[in-house]
Motif scaffolding. Sequence first.
Motif, mmCIF file in Angstrom:
data_model
loop_
_atom_site.group_PDB
_atom_site.id
_atom_site.type_symbol
_atom_site.label_atom_id
_atom_site.label_comp_id
_atom_site.label_asym_id
_atom_site.label_seq_id
_atom_site.Cartn_x
_atom_site.Cartn_y
_atom_site.Cartn_z
ATOM 1 N N VAL A 151 5.056 -8.766 8.737
ATOM 2 C CA VAL A 151 4.731 -7.446 8.229
ATOM 3 C C VAL A 151 3.662 -7.595 7.155
ATOM 4 C CG1 VAL A 151 6.629 -7.539 6.560
ATOM 5 C CG2 VAL A 151 5.669 -5.335 7.192
ATOM 6 N N VAL A 152 2.659 -6.744 7.218
ATOM 7 C CA VAL A 152 1.560 -6.774 6.251
ATOM 8 C C VAL A 152 1.161 -5.333 5.928
ATOM 9 C CG1 VAL A 152 0.664 -9.011 7.005
ATOM 10 C CG2 VAL A 152 -0.202 -6.900 8.053
ATOM 11 N N LYS A 153 0.436 -5.170 4.843
ATOM 12 C CA LYS A 153 -0.134 -3.880 4.510
ATOM 13 C C LYS A 153 -1.546 -3.832 5.063
ATOM 14 C CE LYS A 153 -1.786 -1.155 0.614
ATOM 15 N NZ LYS A 153 -2.120 -1.179 -0.808
ATOM 16 N N GLU A 154 -1.865 -2.764 5.793
ATOM 17 C CA GLU A 154 -3.190 -2.627 6.383
ATOM 18 C C GLU A 154 -3.567 -1.150 6.377
ATOM 19 O OE1 GLU A 154 -4.525 -2.964 10.848
ATOM 20 O OE2 GLU A 154 -4.499 -4.983 9.984
ATOM 21 N N ASN A 155 -4.690 -0.851 5.759
ATOM 22 C CA ASN A 155 -5.168 0.535 5.665
ATOM 23 C C ASN A 155 -4.103 1.451 5.055
ATOM 24 O OD1 ASN A 155 -7.633 -0.161 6.897
ATOM 25 N ND2 ASN A 155 -6.741 0.111 8.939
ATOM 26 N N SER A 205 5.335 6.266 7.964
ATOM 27 C CA SER A 205 6.203 6.995 7.038
ATOM 28 C C SER A 205 6.685 6.085 5.908
ATOM 29 C CB SER A 205 7.418 7.562 7.779
ATOM 30 O OG SER A 205 8.268 6.526 8.222
ATOM 31 N N PHE A 206 6.318 4.828 5.962
ATOM 32 C CA PHE A 206 6.827 3.867 4.979
ATOM 33 C C PHE A 206 6.136 4.067 3.633
ATOM 34 C CE2 PHE A 206 6.894 -0.200 2.781
ATOM 35 C CZ PHE A 206 8.233 -0.507 2.848
ATOM 36 N N ILE A 207 6.968 4.139 2.567
ATOM 37 C CA ILE A 207 6.424 4.289 1.227
ATOM 38 C C ILE A 207 6.955 3.226 0.282
ATOM 39 C CG2 ILE A 207 5.778 6.717 1.185
ATOM 40 C CD1 ILE A 207 8.621 7.392 0.384
ATOM 41 N N CYS A 259 3.000 3.132 -6.348
ATOM 42 C CA CYS A 259 3.235 3.065 -4.905
ATOM 43 C C CYS A 259 2.025 2.434 -4.217
ATOM 44 C CB CYS A 259 3.486 4.467 -4.348
ATOM 45 S SG CYS A 259 3.690 4.519 -2.554
ATOM 46 N N TYR A 260 2.256 1.457 -3.374
ATOM 47 C CA TYR A 260 1.169 0.758 -2.691
ATOM 48 C C TYR A 260 0.607 1.565 -1.519
ATOM 49 C CZ TYR A 260 2.611 -3.433 -5.217
ATOM 50 O OH TYR A 260 2.919 -4.334 -6.198
ATOM 51 N N TYR A 261 1.418 2.430 -0.947
ATOM 52 C CA TYR A 261 1.021 3.111 0.284
ATOM 53 C C TYR A 261 0.512 4.515 -0.066
ATOM 54 C CZ TYR A 261 3.376 -0.888 2.111
ATOM 55 O OH TYR A 261 3.735 -2.184 2.377
ATOM 56 N N THR A 262 -0.710 4.532 -0.547
ATOM 57 C CA THR A 262 -1.277 5.755 -1.118
ATOM 58 C C THR A 262 -1.404 6.874 -0.095
ATOM 59 O OG1 THR A 262 -3.497 4.859 -0.745
ATOM 60 C CG2 THR A 262 -2.501 4.484 -2.899
ATOM 61 N N ASN A 263 -1.686 6.550 1.156
ATOM 62 C CA ASN A 263 -1.866 7.589 2.171
ATOM 63 C C ASN A 263 -0.559 8.284 2.526
ATOM 64 O OD1 ASN A 263 -4.556 7.047 2.297
ATOM 65 N ND2 ASN A 263 -4.480 5.847 4.166
ATOM 66 N N ASN A 264 0.567 7.621 2.279
ATOM 67 C CA ASN A 264 1.861 8.186 2.642
ATOM 68 C C ASN A 264 2.585 8.817 1.460
ATOM 69 O OD1 ASN A 264 1.337 7.117 5.155
ATOM 70 N ND2 ASN A 264 2.583 5.299 4.842
ATOM 71 N N PHE A 265 2.089 8.624 0.261
ATOM 72 C CA PHE A 265 2.784 9.057 -0.960
ATOM 73 C C PHE A 265 2.789 10.571 -1.115
ATOM 74 C CE2 PHE A 265 2.238 10.465 -5.358
ATOM 75 C CZ PHE A 265 3.418 10.001 -5.930
ATOM 76 N N LYS A 266 3.937 11.103 -1.590
ATOM 77 C CA LYS A 266 4.029 12.516 -1.926
ATOM 78 C C LYS A 266 4.409 12.716 -3.395
ATOM 79 C CE LYS A 266 6.220 16.902 -0.755
ATOM 80 N NZ LYS A 266 7.210 17.583 0.108
ATOM 81 N N LYS A 309 9.015 9.837 -2.550
ATOM 82 C CA LYS A 309 8.977 10.669 -1.355
ATOM 83 C C LYS A 309 7.691 10.447 -0.574
ATOM 84 C CE LYS A 309 12.050 14.451 -2.631
ATOM 85 N NZ LYS A 309 12.207 15.923 -2.687
ATOM 86 N N SER A 310 7.820 10.595 0.742
ATOM 87 C CA SER A 310 6.689 10.413 1.649
ATOM 88 C C SER A 310 6.233 11.762 2.193
ATOM 89 C CB SER A 310 7.103 9.504 2.809
ATOM 90 O OG SER A 310 6.101 9.455 3.793
ATOM 91 N N LYS A 311 4.949 11.838 2.529
ATOM 92 C CA LYS A 311 4.425 13.058 3.150
ATOM 93 C C LYS A 311 5.035 13.276 4.527
ATOM 94 C CE LYS A 311 -0.127 12.741 0.930
ATOM 95 N NZ LYS A 311 -1.566 12.508 1.165
ATOM 96 N N LYS A 312 5.356 12.186 5.186
ATOM 97 C CA LYS A 312 5.827 12.267 6.566
ATOM 98 C C LYS A 312 7.227 11.704 6.665
ATOM 99 C CE LYS A 312 4.662 10.834 11.295
ATOM 100 N NZ LYS A 312 3.691 10.101 12.141
ATOM 101 N N SER A 313 8.121 12.426 7.336
ATOM 102 C CA SER A 313 9.477 11.925 7.536
ATOM 103 C C SER A 313 9.515 11.094 8.811
ATOM 104 C CB SER A 313 10.469 13.081 7.638
ATOM 105 O OG SER A 313 10.158 13.915 8.737
ATOM 106 N N ASN A 314 10.473 10.177 8.848
ATOM 107 C CA ASN A 314 10.615 9.364 10.049
ATOM 108 C C ASN A 314 11.416 10.127 11.096
ATOM 109 O OD1 ASN A 314 13.346 9.098 9.398
ATOM 110 N ND2 ASN A 314 12.974 7.257 8.201
#
Length: 613
Positions: A151-155, A205-207, A259-266, A309-314
């Motif tokens: 598992v890695v962080k990408e984009n 959806s991962f945050i 939070c590392y996952y800026t695109n998913n952050f709410k 919280k995430s913008k997108k739910s799983n």
Amino acid sequence: MHRFYFIFVFTILILNSCRYEPTSVNEVNIEQPGNFYIPIELNPLDSVIKVYYPVEFNYKFSPGKGKVKEVLIKFSGNEVPIYHGLDTINNFTFDPGNFSNGEYELTIRIRVTSGTGSYADKVGAEIYELNYKWKIIISKFDFNFNFACKVVKENNKLKISWDKLDYYGFKGYLVKKNKDFPYDNKDYFSDTIHNVNDIVYYDDSFIGGRSTYIIKAIFSRPGFNDFEKYSKVETYTDFPEISNFEQTGLEYKINWTKCYYTNNFKSYSIIDKYGSSEKELFSTENINDTSKILNFGFFSNRQFILRLKSKKSNKFGEDSVDFGFTLEHSKKFESYNSGYTIHSYNSEPYIYFNKTLKDINAYDFNSKSIIKTISYQNSINYIVSENNKYLIVRDIGYPSEVIIYKPPVFNSFTKINFNDFFNNCYVSSISVSNNGILLLYINDYKTKTKKLVTYDIENKYIKSTNNTNYNIYNLKFSGSGNYAFLINDSLNKLYFYKYIDNNLRLIDSILGVSTLSRAKFLPFEDKLITIYDGLVTTWNCETYTPISSYNTECEFIYDIDKVNNILMASKNNIIYIYDLTNGSLKTKFKCYSDPIIIDKTIIISGAVYKLEF
């Protein structure tokens, strides 16, 4: 003429003898005409044939006008020919068990007559030969093959990748996520990947948080149940975490990592968790806002949550991850488990608390230890005089008994059975003054009356008895024993009494003061403090007139510290510390159990804390 006829007949006989008598025919491979081609269908057919287990091949072809002379099947480089008859539709089974994994060549040779109709064709001497070849890769299945994923962080997304699989019967992947596979079988999501060539999956959806991803490879083999080969990987570093706390008095500054996952952050939230209840203390949608100052008040090993919280739910509708953390107040210097706690208002450092409904513990702050414990068969309640001279225990059993102890070590006592004075009675409520006068509310079942009774502890006699029609919820004696109030919760009133001519006289009533926590006598003074609709009023008991009043945010009075001129009041689990005289707010904090003040600024609330303001 006869001579020519004879020669003709002889020639015919010679030719006929040449046609039928030869025992063999010399076959001749002749060049194929340009339009001659025998298509063959081989199933399974691919540019490269992969063999994992014994496999059945089916073939069919059409020889056109020719006749099949031979079908020969060979496996390259091996002396193991597989011969079949002259059928144009047939099958054969190939078992790779005798061969090692690797590349091989499968050959099908087909020999047919030319079908031209010539004499040589008729006698089977014209033969066309066609050779078909396929690359065979033997890859026998191994149950112990390695299947790794990472598992890695990408984009700004979480990417899970794994090794490409190329095995017999492979159908696809199942991507699953849970907390602790295989012990926790709750799937937080589950996706099926049918494309066997896919080797990545993005959890958009991962945050953050600790998660376990399981990549299951599904195999289907004839005659067997589906086989699953799984690989798992955990991620637990890429999430916000509490980095540090900074405490000042009752305030905490909480810091956490971004939070590392800026695109998913709410949003971030801080949740105060108490049992099964939750209350949001703070929330922000600014991803860079990673600190907050909060006033949590007093607590012991208090549990809080940083919620991301995430913008997108799983797939299961979950859109947040919780990171629990515990705070403990650094000013706490002693802890104990208590149910009901009382204290006197003098300078002696004692409190009295119970762990069950049938015991009392005397606790000394100087030695920080329980110096005495007494227990009973029945449930009890108890009070202590302001000057710590009398500890009164009321046995809730029947008949009613009242036990008087000399605190703090309970080394002497007097037991009073009020049935000696009132036949068939029950003591419902009790209070005591500093000079040893008991105030009791008694139900006399014999006369079916309710009585207010005063009793002299030292001289052991009843001073006064008054019949009353009130259903008394609670009562309180002033420290001097000159004044008392009674609470009637059904009428929502406080009844104020004065001791005149050796008897209690009703002076007046106050509407809206319906619980004991809405009224208190000022320790060692004949003054009454009440609270109603947030208005705190101090009354002169002698004249029964208000001395002063001020508005607060509170509903209840908890305690009074006369030395430091402090009033402790509360509303909705918030404790407010006011200046007793003018009502100015000194500080406030959260507290989830009933607190009291003792020894100036020590707060007792399930644990013991030093108050600072």
